[in-house]
Enzyme design. Structure first.
Site, PDB file in Angstrom:
ATOM      1  N   GLU A 733       0.877  -1.178   0.000  1.00 56.16           N
ATOM      2  CA  GLU A 733       0.000   0.000   0.000  1.00 56.16           C
ATOM      3  C   GLU A 733       0.904   1.214   0.000  1.00 56.16           C
ATOM      4  OE1 GLU A 733      -3.230   0.017  -0.216  1.00 56.16           O
ATOM      5  OE2 GLU A 733      -3.350  -2.165  -0.191  1.00 56.16           O
ATOM      6  N   CYS A 767      -1.530   9.214   3.903  1.00 56.30           N
ATOM      7  CA  CYS A 767      -1.453   8.830   2.501  1.00 56.30           C
ATOM      8  C   CYS A 767      -2.692   9.307   1.763  1.00 56.30           C
ATOM      9  CB  CYS A 767      -1.335   7.324   2.388  1.00 56.30           C
ATOM     10  SG  CYS A 767      -2.545   6.504   3.409  1.00 56.30           S
TER      11      CYS A 767
HETATM   12  P1  NAD Z   1       8.845   4.518   3.771  1.00 56.35           P
HETATM   13  O1  NAD Z   1       8.638   3.791   2.485  1.00 56.35           O
HETATM   14  O2  NAD Z   1      10.035   5.366   3.872  1.00 56.35           O
HETATM   15  O3  NAD Z   1       8.937   3.497   4.950  1.00 56.35           O
HETATM   16  C1  NAD Z   1       7.952   2.523   5.205  1.00 56.35           C
HETATM   17  C2  NAD Z   1       8.558   1.358   5.942  1.00 56.35           C
HETATM   18  O4  NAD Z   1       9.408   0.651   5.075  1.00 56.35           O
HETATM   19  C3  NAD Z   1       9.401   1.739   7.144  1.00 56.35           C
HETATM   20  O5  NAD Z   1       9.164   0.829   8.175  1.00 56.35           O
HETATM   21  C4  NAD Z   1      10.800   1.604   6.612  1.00 56.35           C
HETATM   22  O6  NAD Z   1      11.748   1.338   7.593  1.00 56.35           O
HETATM   23  C5  NAD Z   1      10.654   0.424   5.698  1.00 56.35           C
HETATM   24  N1  NAD Z   1      11.684   0.312   4.656  1.00 56.35           N
HETATM   25  C6  NAD Z   1      12.372   1.308   4.032  1.00 56.35           C
HETATM   26  N2  NAD Z   1      13.205   0.793   3.139  1.00 56.35           N
HETATM   27  C7  NAD Z   1      13.044  -0.532   3.161  1.00 56.35           C
HETATM   28  C8  NAD Z   1      13.628  -1.619   2.444  1.00 56.35           C
HETATM   29  N3  NAD Z   1      14.528  -1.423   1.513  1.00 56.35           N
HETATM   30  N4  NAD Z   1      13.197  -2.860   2.701  1.00 56.35           N
HETATM   31  C9  NAD Z   1      12.270  -3.079   3.628  1.00 56.35           C
HETATM   32  N5  NAD Z   1      11.705  -2.103   4.351  1.00 56.35           N
HETATM   33  C10 NAD Z   1      12.081  -0.840   4.114  1.00 56.35           C
HETATM   34  O7  NAD Z   1       7.509   5.318   4.047  1.00 56.35           O
HETATM   35  P2  NAD Z   1       7.190   6.309   5.264  1.00 56.35           P
HETATM   36  O8  NAD Z   1       7.884   7.592   5.039  1.00 56.35           O
HETATM   37  O9  NAD Z   1       7.367   5.615   6.560  1.00 56.35           O
HETATM   38  O10 NAD Z   1       5.633   6.503   5.088  1.00 56.35           O
HETATM   39  C11 NAD Z   1       5.082   7.468   4.263  1.00 56.35           C
HETATM   40  C12 NAD Z   1       4.650   6.868   2.962  1.00 56.35           C
HETATM   41  O11 NAD Z   1       3.736   5.813   3.212  1.00 56.35           O
HETATM   42  C13 NAD Z   1       3.906   7.829   2.070  1.00 56.35           C
HETATM   43  O12 NAD Z   1       4.301   7.638   0.754  1.00 56.35           O
HETATM   44  C14 NAD Z   1       2.454   7.415   2.243  1.00 56.35           C
HETATM   45  O13 NAD Z   1       1.634   7.771   1.173  1.00 56.35           O
HETATM   46  C15 NAD Z   1       2.579   5.961   2.399  1.00 56.35           C
HETATM   47  N6  NAD Z   1       1.414   5.409   3.083  1.00 56.35           N
HETATM   48  C16 NAD Z   1       0.526   4.683   2.359  1.00 56.35           C
HETATM   49  C17 NAD Z   1      -0.600   4.170   2.963  1.00 56.35           C
HETATM   50  C18 NAD Z   1      -1.611   3.363   2.209  1.00 56.35           C
HETATM   51  O14 NAD Z   1      -2.425   2.703   2.852  1.00 56.35           O
HETATM   52  N7  NAD Z   1      -1.602   3.359   0.912  1.00 56.35           N
HETATM   53  C19 NAD Z   1      -0.806   4.403   4.321  1.00 56.35           C
HETATM   54  C20 NAD Z   1       0.136   5.146   5.027  1.00 56.35           C
HETATM   55  C21 NAD Z   1       1.257   5.627   4.394  1.00 56.35           C
END
Ligand code: NAD
Length: 976
Positions: A733, A767
């Site tokens: 997501e 998001c």
């Molecule tokens: P992010 O992608 O930076 O991080 C999300 C998670 O992924 C964190 O726990 C991070 O540590 C982990 N991560 C990062 N790199 C990784 C890798 N290479 N392998 C595995 N895990 C890894 O996102 P964020 O800044 O924490 O959150 C904001 C983003 O999330 C925005 O783009 C937002 O739109 C999205 N979001 C989407 C939804 C939805 O339901 N569609 C809901 C909430 C947030």
């Protein structure tokens, strides 16, 4: 304010009624009341119906006819819509061929026909034309053309408005009032709550002007929410500092002229604040207060007023926001409703309140606002010779009060709205709700099929024993058939806000939120191995057992609400309201997936097939799931992923975002406490690179549930693809470039309420948050002005303070990216408005800019920055194409009164969650399953009915039941 008022706020209906019972008239008094009421009702029913009256309108086009509501909506929009093109589109839609002639009586066309005919003078008296109205209108339209009919409807609306509104200005109102001999007046300035300081100042001027123009002895009713843009409990300090002196000033101007001021009643969440303000004001000034009998604490409020021992005039009303109260309590997951669910219960409460108000004639002067014969008769009986007055609405209750004047000469005051016709709608809707519903007295007295005896019966008799709420209205927590709704916290209560604030303060002192040591590579390796070893055992626990643990988890979260809210505020930088919804959403996820698991995972489903064979399909966990969550819903999304994976039978390694590890830890701890075995669920903390990446790259991981940015999702996808062994499941997501489309038929105030919520709440770090507003040129100027005004009212700052609207940006790098974006916008785009943010700390002031379509960002800007773009109707296709070309498809908002517009946007959109005429954030588990398409995610939707299946593997079992000797079910079938 009295503690009892607080205690009675949401008490069970039965308990509230039981107490009021003792204050009802005894049997013989009740019989006398019934006789008196019956005489009045006979007179009212016998009275010749007035020509065109508010009541006749309500009777024909009230709430019980759908067309009445549609018609109101059209008429209101017609008066308000600035550009003729949109106005015509609206009318064309409603006058469309398909709507014509579908049954004359009550049909939309018939109503429009009445109006048109009435206006052109063809309809001599209301509803007395001998020719069928539809036929007449058709003839008229054919003869004069549609535009004439449109003008006629518009004009008719004005005429109708004059039945409800006494005048456009106070001078006009007073002149018209003079003609109505024998009545006093309380003038009400039409209009909605203020959204901006400018609105509030305008209303202040309107009120003070009205007071100056009101004759001595008459009064003015004041709505506090019109005098301040933030009349909310959380803004108590501001309200006392800013609103109190304004009201005091009005009361003083009024007192000098012997004009009475009454504070109008509004939504129940404003009552505590209203009463405290009233208490303060009434120390030195004399003013009146309206009390709503439909609130369960109404009697306690009356007792409190008696106990104040101050000279107060009290208007007792039944209450006009009933539907809104019910909806809000359901949305907030309150333990019970603040209002009675049955009309008769409100009537019982009204009688009890009246008794109390009449018990202190030395200080209280009660005014009984009613159009109900039984209520009038009751008051006459209870009051004896104590001073009081009746009140009626302008344009209503004329026959009743005329009948009364003949037999009982009592004082009566008219509550008379003043204002422009364009402000009519909210008032009309409230009156429709009160009086247009077919349960209302006004409606029933006009219906000869309703026996008068039933209409004037003692309300206590209408209540079935044992007393309880109306079974058609489930308690807020019992909304869903298969699970409990999560319990909310009432943030409109001062004591609740204060105790949260204390908790957060002391937690801050006790615990500094320094670095959390990340999970080491060895620890991670060990955890994965342990979760792998635990898989079979957990997977074999029957789905009902797994569900039970999750349900306990939900209960524990609710119990630990203050602790969790404090942690979310401190670590996640969320406001109280956001944090409470986090906890609720987490609990909802647990209960929802528990229910889904019980439904789909408990027993295998039997599949149809040939005789002599049994075929069944069963669902099982896949193995060890990695659940990787973002920081922006640190509890809700984290818990949701984990709960789904566990419910389906998987064991889990859960990694919270590096910014919010403690919240993740705490959630896991709670689930362990709820009975999830420690080796079935393990929390790994650390950043994406050092912990997330190795976790997903590990071939022992059978699936990944990820929520975060689309870059990370792609990285994870690539890492999974590069692994040896079985191909893992990936549920991702991701982000969105979310737009709201507004056409010129939408009311700007409502649009801006929803824009401010969608774009700026949680500092835009959702998001689903709105990034772009496409607004029709027809209403763009007003919308932008309101946005600027609303931005100026937002408080950005420490989320530990209860009055903070917008908290910080999650960390310095994220803030830096946003600040650069704002700097770029400042050079090339037109600023619309900006909030103020503290100079120090990681804050970014919410801000809005106007841009041409070509300059809009096609990437996610994850903060409180709104991009506004104006368009014309003919450019709609281009706008829709732009949205589609972003490649994202997460949320979309639409604001319009034209169904055709809504339909065409919905048809074209490729977006996961579309919201019409509301905000576009705050999806509720199981109600608005959440998730996007395209660049926004893989689906299936979180909190939706298909989600758990993605976490499962399917197995079939086919047994040849004939192998042991024949097809028994064929051979043993019953002879026919
Ligand atoms: P992010 O992608 O930076 O991080 C999300 C998670 O992924 C964190 O726990 C991070 O540590 C982990 N991560 C990062 N790199 C990784 C890798 N290479 N392998 C595995 N895990 C890894 O996102 P964020 O800044 O924490 O959150 C904001 C983003 O999330 C925005 O783009 C937002 O739109 C999205 N979001 C989407 C939804 C939805 O339901 N569609 C809901 C909430 C947030």
């Amino acid at each position: 304010m009295d503690e009892r008022i607080r205690q009675d706020h949401r008490i069970p209906e039965a308990e509230a009624l039981e107490r009021l019972r003792g204050l009802q008239p005894d049997a013989s008094t009740s019989r006398r009341i019934t006789e008196k009421a019956l005489r009045l009702a006979r007179d009212v029913r016998a009275a010749r119906p007035a020509g065109l009256s508010a009541e006749s309108f309500l009777r024909h086009y009230g709430l019980s006819t759908q067309e009445g509501v549609a018609l109101m909506c059209v008429a209101e929009a017609l008066l308000r819509i600035p550009d003729p093109e949109t106005a015509d589109a609206l009318l064309r839609e409603k006058l469309a061929a398909g709507n014509w002639g579908q049954g004359a009586e009550g049909s939309w066309a018939a109503s429009a026909a009445d109006w048109a005919l009435m206006l052109t003078g063809t309809l001599a008296r209301w509803r007395e034309a001998d020719e069928e109205p539809v036929a007449q209108l058709k003839r008229l339209a054919a003869r004069l053309g549609e535009p004439v009919v449109r003008t006629a409807v518009r004009q008719a609306m004005r005429i109708l408005a004059s039945q409800f509104v006494i005048g456009e200005t106070i001078a006009e109102a007073v002149t018209r009032g003079r003609a109505l001999e024998g009545y006093r007046f309380s003038y009400d300035m039409l209009g909605e709550a203020a959204r901006t300081a400018e609105d509030a100042a305008r209303y202040f001027e309107a009120y003070s002007g009205a007071i100056r123009g009101t004759p001595a002895g008459d009064g003015v009713s004041v709505k506090l929410s019109a005098l301040h843009p933030r009349f909310e409990e959380a803004k108590r300090a501001r309200i006392f500092a800013e609103l109190l002196p304004r009201v005091a000033e009005l009361v003083r101007i009024a007192a000098a002229r012997d004009v009475g001021i009454t504070i109008d009643a509004e939504e129940s969440e404003r009552l505590e604040l209203t009463l405290d303000l009233f208490e303060e004001l009434s120390r030195k000034l004399t003013l009146g207060l309206a009390v709503q009998a439909y609130q369960k604490r109404a009697a306690a409020v009356c007792d409190w007023l008696v106990g104040l021992r101050r000279r107060v005039s009290v208007r007792l009303v039944k209450g006009a926001y009933w539907d809104g109260e019910i909806k809000r309590a359901q949305q907030l997951g309150m333990p019970d409703y603040p209002v009675f669910t049955r009309k008769a219960a409100t009537d019982v409460s009204y009688v009890a309140c009246a008794r109390r108000l009449l018990s202190a004639p030395a200080t209280l002067y009660p005014a009984f606002a009613t159009h109900n014969c039984r209520t009038v008769a009751t008051i006459l009986e209870l009051a004896g010779d104590r001073p009081f007055e009746f009140q009626k609405l302008f344009g209503m209750g004329n026959a009743l009060y005329a009948a009364l004047a003949g037999s009982h000469p009592v004082a009566c005051r008219i509550y008379a709205p003043v204002g422009s016709f364009t402000d009519l709608l909210p008032y009309l809707v409230r009156r429709l709700l009160e009086n247009g519903a077919n349960t209302s007295f006004v409606h029933q007295i006009a219906d000869p099929a309703v026996p008068l005896e039933a209409l004037v019966a003692d309300p206590l008799e209408a209540l079935p024993e044992p007393y309880g709420p109306d079974p058609r209205i489930p308690l807020p927590r019992e909304l869903y058939p298969d699970r409990l709704n999560s319990l909310g916290l009432d943030l409109s209560r001062r004591d609740v806000l204060e105790s949260l604030q204390d908790r957060i303060r002391s937690d801050r002192k006790r615990e500094a939120l320094g670095e959390v040591a990340p999970t080491t590579a060895q620890e991670l390796d060990f955890s994965i191995a342990r979760a792998g070893a635990a898989f079979d055992t957990w997977n074999r626990v029957p789905a009902a057992g797994r569900a039970e643990a999750l349900e306990r988890g939900a209960d524990l979260m609710a119990q630990r609400m203050p602790e969790l809210v404090s942690l979310i505020v401190r670590e996640g930088g969320r406001t109280y309201a956001d944090a409470v919804s986090e906890v609720r959403e987490a609990a909802d996820f647990c209960r929802y997936y528990a229910a889904q698991a019980k439904r789909n995972f408990q027993d295998p489903s039997i599949l149809p097939g040939p005789a002599g064979e049994r075929n069944q399909l069963s669902l099982h966990g896949r193995g060890v799931f990695a659940c990787i969550a973002p920081w922006n819903f640190p509890l809700a999304i984290f818990t949701g992923q984990v709960a789904a994976a566990l419910a389906a039978g998987n064991t889990v390694i859960a990694k919270p975002a590096e910014q919010t590890p403690r919240i993740g830890f705490r959630a896991v701890e709670i689930l362990h406490q709820a009975g999830i075995p420690p080796d079935a669920l393990c929390c790994a903390v650390g950043d994406g690179e050092t912990v997330g990446a190795p976790l997903v790259a590990d071939p022992r991981i059978a699936g990944v549930a990820f929520t975060g940015s689309d870059e990370t999702a792609r990285r994870i996808n690539a890492a999974l693809a590069a692994r040896p062994g079985p191909i893992a499941t990936l549920i991702a997501e991701t982000g969105g470039v979310n737009a709201m489309l507004v056409d010129a038929s939408a009311p700007p105030e409502q649009v801006v309420d929803d824009v401010v919520t969608s774009a700026f709440q949680s500092a835009g770090q959702r998001c689903s948050a709105q990034r772009i507003l496409f607004v029709d040129e027809g209403c763009a100027a007003r919308v932008m002005r309101l946005i600027a005004g609303a931005l100026a009212e937002l408080k950005v700052g420490d989320p530990a303070e209860p009055d903070t609207d917008i908290g910080p940006i999650i960390d310095a790098p994220a803030r830096e990216v946003l600040a650069r974006h704002v700097a770029r916008l400042r050079t090339g785009s037109k600023p619309i408005g900006e909030a103020r943010a503290p100079a120090s700390g990681n804050y970014l002031a919410p801000v809005a800019f106007e841009l041409p379509i070509a300059a809009l960002p096609k990437v996610e800007v994850f903060g409180p920055i709104l991009h506004v773009c104006t368009y014309r109707q003919r450019e709609l296709d281009q706008v829709l194409r732009w949205i589609r070309d972003t490649g994202y498809g997460l949320t979309l908002g639409i604001h319009s009164r034209i169904q055709g517009f809504v339909d065409s946007v919905v048809r074209e959109a490729r977006v996961g969650n579309i919201y019409v005429n509301r905000s576009m954030i705050g999806a509720v588990v199981g109600v608005q399953p959440f998730g996007g398409e395209g660049l926004s995610g893989t689906g299936p939707k979180a909190g939706g009915p298909h989600y758990l299946f993605r976490f499962a593997t399917e197995r079939t079992l086919t047994v040849n039941t004939a192998a042991v000797g024949g097809v028994t079910e064929l051979l043993t079938r019953a002879p026919n």
